[in-house]
Write a protein that holds these residues in place. Sequence first.
Motif, short mmCIF file in Angstrom:
data_model
loop_
_atom_site.label_atom_id
_atom_site.label_comp_id
_atom_site.label_asym_id
_atom_site.label_seq_id
_atom_site.Cartn_x
_atom_site.Cartn_y
_atom_site.Cartn_z
N PRO A 175 20.36 -66.17 -49.14
CA PRO A 175 21.80 -65.28 -49.64
C PRO A 175 21.96 -65.14 -50.94
O PRO A 175 22.75 -66.12 -51.69
CB PRO A 175 22.91 -66.09 -48.85
N THR A 176 21.25 -64.64 -51.63
CA THR A 176 21.54 -64.48 -52.84
C THR A 176 21.33 -62.89 -53.26
O THR A 176 20.78 -62.24 -52.40
CB THR A 176 20.30 -64.84 -53.89
N THR A 177 21.88 -62.29 -54.47
CA THR A 177 22.28 -60.99 -54.76
C THR A 177 20.73 -60.33 -54.64
O THR A 177 20.26 -59.22 -54.20
CB THR A 177 22.84 -60.62 -55.90
N LEU A 178 19.81 -61.08 -55.39
CA LEU A 178 18.41 -60.24 -55.43
C LEU A 178 17.61 -60.17 -54.30
O LEU A 178 16.95 -59.21 -54.06
CB LEU A 178 17.37 -61.32 -56.53
N SER A 179 17.91 -61.12 -53.16
CA SER A 179 17.10 -61.13 -51.89
C SER A 179 17.80 -59.66 -51.16
O SER A 179 16.86 -59.29 -50.75
CB SER A 179 17.66 -62.03 -51.04
N VAL A 180 19.15 -59.49 -51.29
CA VAL A 180 19.58 -58.41 -50.65
C VAL A 180 19.03 -57.21 -51.34
O VAL A 180 18.68 -56.30 -50.79
CB VAL A 180 21.18 -58.62 -50.84
N ARG A 181 18.82 -57.10 -52.58
CA ARG A 181 18.09 -56.00 -53.13
C ARG A 181 16.70 -55.87 -52.69
O ARG A 181 16.38 -54.68 -52.47
CB ARG A 181 18.38 -56.34 -54.72
N THR A 182 16.03 -56.88 -52.78
CA THR A 182 14.70 -56.66 -52.18
C THR A 182 14.70 -56.33 -50.62
O THR A 182 13.86 -55.29 -50.46
CB THR A 182 13.92 -58.13 -52.02
N LEU A 183 15.55 -56.72 -49.85
CA LEU A 183 15.74 -56.08 -48.50
C LEU A 183 15.84 -54.34 -48.30
O LEU A 183 15.20 -53.69 -47.76
CB LEU A 183 16.84 -56.55 -47.51
N ASP A 184 16.77 -53.86 -49.58
CA ASP A 184 16.89 -52.59 -49.77
C ASP A 184 15.66 -51.80 -49.77
O ASP A 184 15.38 -50.71 -49.64
CB ASP A 184 18.11 -52.35 -50.34
N GLN A 185 14.96 -52.31 -50.81
CA GLN A 185 13.72 -51.70 -51.33
C GLN A 185 12.82 -51.94 -50.13
O GLN A 185 12.00 -50.62 -49.96
CB GLN A 185 13.09 -52.82 -52.53
N LEU A 186 12.67 -53.02 -49.44
CA LEU A 186 11.75 -52.81 -48.30
C LEU A 186 12.05 -51.73 -47.28
O LEU A 186 11.38 -51.21 -46.77
CB LEU A 186 11.62 -54.39 -47.72
N THR A 187 13.35 -51.79 -47.00
CA THR A 187 13.77 -50.67 -45.92
C THR A 187 13.50 -49.39 -46.47
O THR A 187 12.96 -48.48 -45.72
CB THR A 187 15.50 -50.71 -45.75
N ASP A 188 13.78 -48.94 -47.72
CA ASP A 188 13.41 -47.76 -48.38
C ASP A 188 11.52 -47.45 -48.32
O ASP A 188 11.47 -46.21 -47.73
CB ASP A 188 13.70 -47.66 -49.67
N PHE A 189 11.05 -48.49 -48.43
CA PHE A 189 9.53 -48.10 -48.35
C PHE A 189 8.99 -47.99 -47.00
O PHE A 189 8.31 -47.09 -46.84
CB PHE A 189 9.07 -49.55 -48.90
N VAL A 190 9.57 -48.58 -45.90
CA VAL A 190 9.24 -48.29 -44.59
C VAL A 190 9.79 -47.23 -44.02
O VAL A 190 8.92 -46.34 -43.65
CB VAL A 190 9.62 -49.64 -43.51
N ALA A 191 10.74 -46.83 -44.65
CA ALA A 191 11.27 -45.54 -44.17
C ALA A 191 10.31 -44.33 -44.75
O ALA A 191 10.48 -43.13 -44.11
CB ALA A 191 12.73 -45.18 -44.83
N SER A 192 9.58 -44.61 -45.71
CA SER A 192 8.84 -43.59 -46.33
C SER A 192 7.57 -43.16 -45.52
O SER A 192 6.76 -42.48 -45.82
CB SER A 192 8.30 -44.07 -47.87
N PHE A 193 7.24 -44.25 -44.59
CA PHE A 193 5.94 -44.24 -43.77
C PHE A 193 6.11 -43.05 -42.86
O PHE A 193 7.07 -42.41 -42.35
CB PHE A 193 6.11 -45.37 -42.83
N ASN A 194 4.93 -42.22 -42.71
CA ASN A 194 4.87 -41.31 -41.59
C ASN A 194 4.35 -41.93 -40.45
O ASN A 194 3.66 -42.94 -40.32
CB ASN A 194 3.65 -40.19 -42.16
N GLY A 195 4.90 -41.29 -39.39
CA GLY A 195 4.55 -41.99 -37.94
C GLY A 195 5.36 -43.35 -37.81
O GLY A 195 6.36 -43.44 -37.91
#
Lengths: 261, 508
Positions: free
Chosen positions: A161-181
């Motif tokens: 639970p740190t601010t930076l970790s939360v930010r990383t989760l958002d980045q990861l979510t965006d990255f996965v959302a960019s996948f086709n299929g």
Amino acid sequence: MKIYATYNIKGGVGKTTAAVNLAYLSAADGDRTLLWDLDPQGAASFLFRIKPRVKGGGQALIRGTKTLDGAIKGTDFDRLDLLPADFTYRNMDLLLGRKGTHSDPKHGEPKHGEPIHRIAHLLQPLAGEYDTVFLDCPPSISLVSENVLHATDILVVPLIPTTLSVRTLDQLTDFVASFNGHRPQIRAFFSMVDRRKSLHREITTDLWKQRPDVAQTAIPALSLIERMSIERAPVSAFAPRSQASRAYQSLWSELRPAPAP
Amino acid sequence: MAPGLQEYVLGGGDETGGAALRDALEPAFSVVEDRGSAGARRLTWLDTFDWRLYRAGLVLAHEQARRAGRLLLTASDGTPVAEQSAPAAQPRRPTLELPAGPVWDRIASLVSPRALLPMARAVSTASVTRLLNADGKVVARLVTDAARVSAAGCEVDLPVRLAIAEVRGYPGQARRAARLLAEAPGVSAATQSTFAAALQASVAVASLLLRLLDTLEQNTDGVLRDIDTEFLHDLRVSVRRTRSAIKLLGDVLPADLADQYAAEFKWLGDLTTPTRDFDVYLLGFDSMAASLVAASPADLEPFRAFLARRRAREFRRLAAALSSPRFRTVTEHWRKALVEVRDARPPRKTKSSPNRPPTAADLAVSRTERAHRRIVTQGRAIDQNSAPESLHNLRKRGKELRYLLEFFAPLHDPVAYRKVVSDLKQLQDVLGEFQDSEVQREELHALADAILAERAAPAATLLAMGELAAHLAESQAEARADFSRRFTAFASPAGLQRFTTLLGRADQ
């Protein structure tokens, strides 16, 4: 065959302990379970007292000259097997990207021949043998992690639970959302939580409100979890009634597939 | 028993044996007892009366543990083959089929039409010992199984069985553990004894006939209770083999014994024929009905009912004969005479008779060779114009050779034996098809006459029976056409050479 991966860009967040404990609980539920220790540091292999070595190294597995099947070792626990780490996995990015590791498009499966689908392709033959597979990934953003994201059904993300970790989760979510299929489902959970720290309490409470994909179970920072490296076993095996064991059981009950009606 | 590399038995009791095993394994492994693993299981082994599963290399057990039941099918080395859940209650009665599931799918065609009988029961207590390497990792497991078995009214404590179970990825460690275990005091590999080639010929023949008499008597009760059709079939086979053994080997028995009993066993054989003939019809009825083209299978139903009535009538006659004083006297006296021969002291060598008496191996070679020579000579004399009787006679000679090969099977080299039996079987199949078709066709005519006389069925049934007779005539003609090809292969230079090799080895 359901594929889970424990993943975080950062290291030291409780990724391997989660993979080891959840895989153990999956096998205890009756599922034939395989844990693939993809991290060249070999922490999961160490915790199961298995030498972090694969004949022919990562190269033989990725190239397909050796099958995954032949490298698997039985753990001390029923229905739970491990595909050990190997120090050559540190070069896995290169191996995955190298020419000649792809399936021949003429023989079908052109998609799986692409470097980012190689791990998914390698796991396919094990579908009859295992009900559940856990991939314990090295911390980084690389071709390996990208492969894992494409192979996985459920991406289990430990968060301190740190601010930076939360930010990383958002980045990861965006990255996965960019996948086709195919896109893995993201299930984050708080790890190494210290309830005495107000920052930990604030961040967990806020994020639970904002993101329904964060598990309600938080894994506390407990010395018993650190003790796994002394006992070299999952906490539920050597301290089944402990708070740590109960926490992983509760997390697993949130993550595992709902039992058939 | 868990699958293992090799099973062992431990002599000298569990308490002293446990320490010896630990001593044997500890130089290479840390040995830790798995406390949670011990558990009692109640096992009931199921098989057909003639051990069809066992002979096919399979073992079927019903396991009752923790109030749940399972059917476990394994290979004879313990490798799991199939498994399905089952009622917890231990099976107690013969059953013609199991509930649908993977186990039944695997064995149905193998056991059918025989019933599965509870052959033996056991209460078994298994425990597991973990063998650890220097890292404290389990690399193999020692499974010990102490069982108390009850079968045929007796209870016995079996020697403790041991097996090393492999952990995936550590085959070398399991082999190492098995090697150390095999060298431990009191441990021996679980093996079986073999037939002695040097046995005196008369003793070997008496032992063989006693075994056949055992089979005959073991099947009698099943025939009388009419459990399934195969009890009668097996009883008939034991009678037929006894008759062949008396004819081909009886001269090594004391004077007159063979002649005296040849007639009694002919009586017994003839007695069983009518019931078996009806069984064969009824077992093959559905496939026979399915082969009809012009007539409908329903037309044959009155014929099925007629056969069932006739079978019931013949069975009552058979049961009465098998319960008669004559049957009892024959089997009792025959056994007594054979036991006397088997247990007689061997004749001592004297100056006047320095030659040793013939051995089982001598007998195997001389009689098998003679039977083979007869087939080759008679078969070569058959051509397109030969009467059906010549093929019938050749079939009888084929059976005699087959029985001789089987009687002395333990004396032969297994590879050479398999090749010769396979050659002979091909010839026997075609001769069997030829004769069975003819006999069945004649019977069909006789049965049609009987049905007509009793007005037991409508004209449509007789027409359908006519079509069956036509099919049989067709199969017979095909078998006849196939005969010369099969015989040429059997008596080819390669076939004859295989036979010479077989007898050459039996002689050594």
